[in-house]
Design an enzyme around this catalytic site. Structure first.
Site, PDB file in Angstrom:
ATOM      1  CG  HIS A 140      -2.032  -1.012   1.092  1.00 51.95           C
ATOM      2  ND1 HIS A 140      -2.449  -1.810   2.124  1.00 51.95           N
ATOM      3  CD2 HIS A 140      -2.789  -1.348   0.015  1.00 51.95           C
ATOM      4  CE1 HIS A 140      -3.430  -2.595   1.698  1.00 51.95           C
ATOM      5  NE2 HIS A 140      -3.654  -2.337   0.422  1.00 51.95           N
ATOM      6  CD  GLU A 143      -1.057   0.392   4.594  1.00 50.74           C
ATOM      7  OE1 GLU A 143      -0.561  -0.744   4.499  1.00 50.74           O
ATOM      8  OE2 GLU A 143      -2.284   0.613   4.580  1.00 50.74           O
ATOM      9  CG  HIS A 241      -0.114  -4.248   4.956  1.00 47.78           C
ATOM     10  ND1 HIS A 241      -1.021  -3.853   4.013  1.00 47.78           N
ATOM     11  CD2 HIS A 241       0.362  -5.452   4.543  1.00 47.78           C
ATOM     12  CE1 HIS A 241      -1.101  -4.770   3.069  1.00 47.78           C
ATOM     13  NE2 HIS A 241      -0.274  -5.754   3.361  1.00 47.78           N
ATOM     14  CD  GLU A 320      -2.041  -3.937   8.969  1.00 44.45           C
ATOM     15  OE1 GLU A 320      -1.583  -2.772   8.894  1.00 44.45           O
ATOM     16  OE2 GLU A 320      -2.907  -4.389   8.194  1.00 44.45           O
TER      17      GLU A 320
END
Ligand SMILES: [Zn+2]
Length: 732
Positions: A140, A143, A241, A320
């Site tokens: 992404h 990110e 991410h 993440e």
């Protein structure tokens, strides 16, 4: 022209979609949102974030959701690597460490940027017999922290190569592939998306074929990444991410548990536990030790991790890194510190479990193959088709591997002991499909021929010997599993590698037959499912080839009865299970005269050691008719010779009638409850051993060392409405 078109799409896309906050009160509402074909981009406590069209926003509002339009985010870009900075950085690493670092492109983005892979390994230009591990920094575009981590990692591995033994070993024994900036267009445009507006982590084929993505078809970058990964044999991988702090694993698309779920969860926790902030302070707070199964968080259709695991067998994690997607660059050293050990461990872990190599048994050349690991047959993996190696992390245990290759016999390797946190090496030789003829004789141990013996190659063919004991059988070359059997002889099992026409002679051992009788007479309590247990001791180590049991029960209505035989190993078989209607008496041999009702058959005891206490359970399960167990006999067929092993230094307190010098009494408790145990001498004097003791069902031992005077005694056990009395003799 193509670029202009792509920019136009991006432009129109941004007009169409707006950044929104969707308020939720309960977690289950996230499934209502995804059920409306609305993709959640970030899930926070109390709300979800996404980019939506007016139509989608209206759909949510109609369903009762509160939706708030948010301004597009702005980012502190200073001191982060942009695309040019990233390329310059990896170029300098490749330039400084050409023997252990190289870069190559797997394709270009829609706006024409190369998607660079930085490979770090010794002999970096060669595909070696080493596990492959892959990291993606930015998928992404908004990110970006993962890219920075991969550049820190590349620096650490190269600069300390040769001085730090652990890092040197990782570089020497792994092939490490880093893609710092997969979605370079998104990063340059400060956008989550690919240039065509597609979410890059919603663009992969869904394992069950469900539709996915907001743009039809597969975008250019997605196709290039899939094409590259299909040629690779990556064992473990991570895609980074931002916007939360947690390890997310398969599946995203369904609530079903993935194959090797426990292993995947363990590896995920393995990463999280080495990252103190992720493990102790995860986001969301309801994480499982810093991890979460994707769907349990929120459903995603078309994620890279689902495709990679389904298609390539690679355990691919979505990690993440930080609740703030684009934190101040001053926080990057701390985020690197949090992740450093986890990343290095992850690289190391890709070589744990099984490290195997598949070759042709004749030439030694690598053989491309597929394989699976029992008992999980749904997940089929492949080896490296060029080098022949394969790497499979597994939880600690004993496994059976099955290898399949075109032009070769399927190869099964059982009893492979694998550890989760170290490496088991496995050399697999595959035998080409070549027809061979096998002949020979089957004789007894005196050398006399055995006719009509069955010679079987499992899964291939079976034949019988002639009157001279000779046989002849055809098969494909390879590792063959022979079973040679004949009534009255011990069945022979043998695994033999046969590569050409061969003579194989088999010798069958004659079976010995030994009887172990007991003549205990025990009344069967009427209409009492707790029944009675009667015991019998086999005092020789005899491998059971076959077994029969003679039962003598007199009873006036045998469909009241359950009769169950239990071996010392705990195997239980229902000889009689309330069958026989109004017939009287069960007298005869199972299973030559009487059929075994089941569940279970006498073959269940095959291969067990007969030594120890055998128990016969008998219960009467209806009122009125009654009966008695008048004794029973075990007949054991075994290739072993019975010499008598040793007298058991215990007596059966409840039902064994065996006079020995006792040290220990064995109690076979039929029902959990409170029991008194005492020893009474012939003069009626008693010594209490246990007073009102709570005993569970099954065997218990009671120490009788205190009885020092030789003589005749009775062991008395009372409890649960029963009283048992057994005579025994002490000879000190
Ligand atoms: Zn993301």
């Amino acid at each position: 022209m193509i670029k202009l078109f792509a920019l136009l799409l991006l432009f129109s896309y941004n007009i169409e979609k707006q950044r929104v906050k969707i308020y939720i009160q309960e977690h289950k509402q996230v499934y209502q949102i995804t059920d409306m074909d609305i993709s959640i981009e970030h899930l926070k406590e109390g709300y979800a974030e996404s980019h939506l069209s007016e139509k989608e926003i209206q759909k949510l509002k109609d369903a009762g959701f509160q939706v708030e339009i948010l301004p597009e985010e702005t980012y502190p870009k200073a001191d982060y690597h942009d695309y040019a900075g990233m390329v310059a950085k990896i170029d300098s690493i490749v330039n400084d460490y050409p023997s252990i670092a190289t870069k190559f492109s797997i394709g270009t983005t829609q706006q024409g940027r190369n998607i660079w892979v930085l490979k770090i390994s010794d002999n970096v230009d060669t595909d070696e017999d080493e596990p492959e591990v892959r990291f993606i920094g930015i998928i992404h575009g908004d990110e970006p922290v993962g890219c920075e981590l991969l550049l820190y990692l590349a620096d650490t591995l190269t600069k300390q190569y040769g001085s730090d033994p652990y890092l040197t070993s990782l570089v020497n024994n792994r092939e490490i592939f880093l893609i710092p900036m997969y979605n370079a267009d998104g990063r340059e445009n400060s956008s989550r998306y690919l240039a065509d507006g597609e979410d890059p982590n919603r663009d992969f084929p869904v394992p069950d074929g469900s539709p996915h993505g907001s743009v039809s078809g597969i975008s250019q970058e997605t196709q290039e990444l899939m094409d590259w990964l299909d040629t690779m044999n990556i064992v473990l991988s991570v895609t980074y991410h931002g916007g939360a702090r947690i390890v997310n694993y398969q599946w995203d698309y369904t609530d079903e548990i993935p194959p090797y779920y426990e292993l995947i969860r363990r590896i995920s926790i393995g990463y999280a536990i080495r990252n103190d902030s992720m493990f102790l302070d995860p986001d969301p707070s309801y994480a499982d030790s810093g991890t979460i199964r994707g769907y349990e968080w929120y459903q995603v259709l078309g994620s890279l991790q689902d495709w990679a695991y389904h298609q390539t067998g690679c355990i691919d994690l979505t990690i993440e890194l930080n609740s703030t997607k684009w934190p101040s660059s001053s926080e990057l050293p701390e985020i690197w510190r949090q992740n450093r050990d986890a990343m290095l461990w992850f690289i190391e872990q890709s070589g744990h479990g099984v490290w195997g190599h598949v070759t042709d048994a004749n030439t030694g050349n690598p053989v491309p193959c597929t394989y699976y690991v029992l008992p999980e047959t749904t997940k089929v993996f492949k080896n490296d088709s060029i080098v022949g190696d394969f790497h499979r992390p597994l939880l600690t245990g004993d496994y059976t591997f099955v290898f399949m290759a075109d032009g070769y016999n399927t190869r099964t390797i059982s009893g492979v002991h694998v550890r989760y946190d170290s490496t088991t090496y496995l050399d697999v030789q595959m035998y080409p499909l070549v027809a061979v003829n096998i002949s020979g004789t089957v004789t007894d141990s005196a050398g006399l021929p055995i006719d009509s013996a069955r010679v079987e190659i499992i899964g291939v063919a079976a034949t019988y010997t002639d009157q001279n004991g000779g046989y002849n059988i055809g098969a494909n070359a390879g590792e063959l599993y022979f079973v040679v059997s004949k009534t009255g002889y011990a069945t022979l099992y043998d695994t033999i590698v046969v590569q050409r026409d061969t003579t194989i002679d088999f010798v069958l051992r004659t079976l010995n037959q030994y009887d172990f009788p007991t003549t205990d007479t025990v009344d069967i309590p009427d209409n009492d499912p707790n029944g009675i247990y009667d015991s019998l001791f086999v005092d020789g180590h005899l491998n059971i080839e076959d077994i029969e049991v003679y039962v003598n029960i007199t009873h006036t209505y045998i469909s009241d009865l359950i009769v169950r035989l239990i071996s010392p190993s705990g195997t239980g078989v229902y000889l009689h299970n309330e069958t026989g209607g109004s017939n009287e008496n069960i007298i005869g041999w199972y299973d030559s005269e009487l059929p075994v009702d089941g569940p279970g058959t006498l073959a269940d005891f095959q291969g067990e050691d007969a030594y120890g206490w055998w128990r016969l359970f008998v219960s009467d399960n209806a009122s009125w008719d009654t009966g008695t167990l008048n004794g029973w006999t075990l007949r054991i067929y075994t290739p072993d010779n019975y010499t008598g092993f040793s007298k058991p230094d215990m007596i059966g307190g409840i039902d064994l009638d065996r006079a020995v010098s006792p040290n220990v009494a064995l109690l076979l408790v039929p029902e959990k409850g409170h029991y008194n145990v005492k020893v009474v001498d012939v003069a009626g004097r008693s010594m209490r051993i246990l007073n009102n003791a709570l005993l569970s069902t099954g065997e218990h031992t009671v120490n009788l060392d205190n009885i020092r005077v030789p003589g005749v005694y009775y062991l008395v056990v009372e409890g649960c409405g029963r009283m048992f009395k057994k005579r025994f003799v002490v000879v000190r």
